[in-house]
Design an enzyme around this catalytic site. Structure first.
Site, PDB file in Angstrom:
ATOM      1  N   GLY A   3       0.807  -1.214   0.000  1.00  0.00           N
ATOM      2  CA  GLY A   3       0.000   0.000   0.000  1.00  0.00           C
ATOM      3  C   GLY A   3       0.839   1.262   0.000  1.00  0.00           C
ATOM      4  N   LYS A  53       9.635   2.973   0.701  1.00  0.00           N
ATOM      5  CA  LYS A  53       8.466   2.873   1.578  1.00  0.00           C
ATOM      6  C   LYS A  53       8.016   4.290   1.906  1.00  0.00           C
ATOM      7  CE  LYS A  53       6.925   0.754   5.912  1.00  0.00           C
ATOM      8  NZ  LYS A  53       7.320  -0.171   6.988  1.00  0.00           N
ATOM      9  N   ASP A 113      -2.873   6.852   2.690  1.00  0.00           N
ATOM     10  CA  ASP A 113      -2.267   7.851   1.813  1.00  0.00           C
ATOM     11  C   ASP A 113      -0.977   7.412   1.122  1.00  0.00           C
ATOM     12  OD1 ASP A 113      -0.607   7.757   3.962  1.00  0.00           O
ATOM     13  OD2 ASP A 113      -0.965   9.817   4.632  1.00  0.00           O
ATOM     14  N   ASP A 158       1.389 -11.163   6.444  1.00  0.00           N
ATOM     15  CA  ASP A 158       1.879 -10.286   5.377  1.00  0.00           C
ATOM     16  C   ASP A 158       3.176  -9.605   5.806  1.00  0.00           C
ATOM     17  OD1 ASP A 158      -0.094  -9.019   7.173  1.00  0.00           O
ATOM     18  OD2 ASP A 158       0.485  -7.180   6.158  1.00  0.00           O
ATOM     19  N   ASP A 174       9.354  -5.234   7.732  1.00  0.00           N
ATOM     20  CA  ASP A 174       8.275  -4.327   8.124  1.00  0.00           C
ATOM     21  C   ASP A 174       8.370  -3.893   9.588  1.00  0.00           C
ATOM     22  OD1 ASP A 174       7.316  -4.282   5.624  1.00  0.00           O
ATOM     23  OD2 ASP A 174       5.321  -5.038   6.080  1.00  0.00           O
TER      24      ASP A 174
END
Ligand code: AMP
Ligand code: MG
Length: 536
Positions: A111, A132, A144, A279, A289
């Protein structure tokens, strides 16, 4: 003779490839509109430019891996901000899904992550560069596509610290502030505020996660799943393609063993990932992440830094090995869609517990400076369990405790007080030595001293072994918090200093005492130090 490393080159002179894009089915649509993407592993995207990019950190070791020159050029800064796509790059966002906090969440995807390219080095190695926070993609849902400075800096610092600690991780090349503010509600309490935005460039051989497989399995899209398995094996586990056919149990077992190694690394250094959703599980067993992660200060297996998970504490420190196994089971279920007989996969899953059974006691033995042996396994396991309950009796800093344990005199006839002396610095309550709360620890120390005297290793060997397993410097939450404040003010020097200290986390150096200090009282309840949300 070793070949000389290739001379570093400017970004635009590196050799780019994009095998993920050229080998796998892609999304035919090319708009950034949020949507469900079917029968595809990725969508081609273009990063959204930032209004005033400024390079705040460039990590020389990671640049060296890419054979990239560290000279700051406008092209480099623009590319690292998402303002320029260099010739040969084919930016994409990957499609994945995942189990979040124990529940299937459907399609997730990159995303706010955009892979720019694969860099092919002169040694033939391939490394992805991934931004990122460089804007929306078809997977951004209602968000966003941006990232704030504080979370980007935390990712930069921690991924590099993990690497130097010897724990498998994705790497970070750079931190760029965008000049654009981003709205975030840090505590999710209805008080959104503007914060400076930033972009991190991460580097890894691949960012494929368990969730990249799960999404196709969940949709019953066997063709795309099979294509992704083939691709992953060909690129990253070629020995598991036997006569062109994937060895699925072999694949699962390999991922399981790597995951075990990663988690044992976390447990050794006191790292809590905070969001171990499927994920966020790398197929290569890399820590990936960095969000609301944290470092244990007081040793507490139930601690989680993630306020979003405060209720169930699913991702608490002590639960990480179990959650990794749960996640691997979800991954196994995704692979199971490709076979009729699932029993070989079920058997391969056992590789995780097998690996853990070997690595966990070895890790504890290293931390305690003891020589592990089958004869002493039970005794040492009891010693470790007793330590954990003694540590729970009074708030004790995990990092300082294990580091200073190496300085404890284990010779017979030493008074308990003298034995305890090096460890006092690890206690959060200065009254603890007089309150009786340290008695369990003192009793444990006698037991430990007796075991250590009886060990094959000499005291010097014990100490050396411990100092290789127990870091003195870790990116403590409050240290990183202070650096975030400095960089937000425009002072980047504290970031460079912290990263420098974290390059050698096992080597104690004079002048660096402040970086080894336990959490000061002010930081106990400050958001960003002891509590972190997923808002990033
Ligand atoms: P995480 O658990 O933080 O790794 O994120 C879960 C999902 O939310 C991933 O698919 C992310 O790409 C997505 N996500 C998180 N933050 C943002 C954001 N600011 N904009 C777009 N997508 C996001
Ligand atoms: Mg994620």
């Amino acid at each position: 003779m070793n070949e000389l490393p290739a001379a570093p080159r400017p970004l635009e002179a590196l050799s780019f490839d994009a095998r993920f894009v050229t080998s796998l089915p892609g999304d035919p649509a090319s708009t950034n509109q949020c949507r469900q993407v079917h029968r595809a592993c990725y969508s081609l995207v273009t990063p959204t430019p930032a209004s005033a990019p400024r390079l705040r950190a460039l990590v020389p070791e990671v640049a060296a891996l890419l054979e990239l020159s560290t000279t700051e050029t406008p092209t480099l800064v623009r590319a690292l901000a998402g303002n320029l796509v260099v010739d040969g790059m084919r930016p994409y966002a990957a499609c994945d899904g995942g189990h979040q906090f124990g529940n299937w969440a459907g399609q997730l995807g990159d995303g706010r992550a955009i892979t720019l390219c694969e860099v092919v080095t002169s040694r033939g190695e391939r490394l992805e560069m991934q931004l990122k926070g460089a804007g929306v993609t078809p997977y951004s849902r209602r968000a966003d596509g941006r990232a704030v400075l504080r979370s980007s800096l935390r990712e930069l610092v921690c991924s590099e610290a993990m690497h130097h600690l010897g724990v498998p991780t994705t790497r970070a090349l750079s931190l760029v502030t965008t000049g654009d503010d981003v709205m975030r509600d840090i505590l999710y309490d209805g008080h959104p505020a503007l914060e400076p935005g930033a972009v991190v460039c991460r580097v890894a051989p691949t960012f494929i996660r368990f969730g990249n497989f799960e999404i196709h399995a969940a949709r019953g899209d066997v063709d795309t799943l099979r294509a992704l398995v083939h691709f992953t094996l060909r690129e990253h586990f070629p020995w598991l393609l036997v006569g062109g056919e994937p060895d699925l149990p072999g694949f699962l077992a390999e991922v399981a063993r790597r995951t075990a190694r990663m988690v044992v690394g976390w447990m050794r250094v006191g790292f809590v990932h905070g969001v171990m959703n499927t994920d966020n599980m790398s197929i290569l067993g890399l820590t990936i992440d960095y969000g609301p992660y944290g470092w244990l200060e007081g040793f507490d297996p139930d601690w989680t830094p993630n306020t979003t998970d405060a209720g169930g504490r699913r991702y608490r420190f002590g639960n990480q090995p179990r959650v990794a196994q749960w996640n691997l089971t979800r991954f196994a279920e995704a692979l199971a869609v490709l076979v009729d007989d699932t029993s070989p996969l079920a058997a391969a899953l056992g590789a995780y517990t097998d690996e853990l059974r070997v690595l966990e006691p070895q890790m504890m033995a290293d931390k305690l400076g003891l020589t592990a042996s089958p004869e002493r396994a039970e005794e040492d396991d009891g010693l470790a369990t007793a330590l954990f309950s003694a540590l729970a009796a009074t708030e004790t800093d995990m990092t300082l405790f294990f580091r200073r344990l190496a300085d404890v005199d284990v010779a017979s006839g030493v008074s308990t007080e003298a034995r305890m002396a090096p460890l006092l610095v690890a206690l959060y309550d200065e009254h603890a030595p007089r309150s009786g709360d340290v008695e369990p620890l003192a009793r444990w120390l006698e037991r430990y001293a007796s075991r250590a005297r009886d060990d094959a290793a000499s005291p010097a060997e014990r100490r050396a072994r411990m100092n290789l397993a127990n870091p003195i410097y870790v990116p403590r939450n409050y240290l990183v918090h202070e650096v975030i404040e400095a960089v937000t003010r425009g002072d980047d020097a504290p970031l460079a200093r912290l990263m420098d200290v974290l390059r050698a986390p096992y080597v104690e150096r004079p002048g660096q005492e402040a970086y080894a200090a336990k959490r000061p009282d002010w930081a106990r309840h400050v958001p960003g130090c002891s509590m972190l949300s997923c808002s990033s």
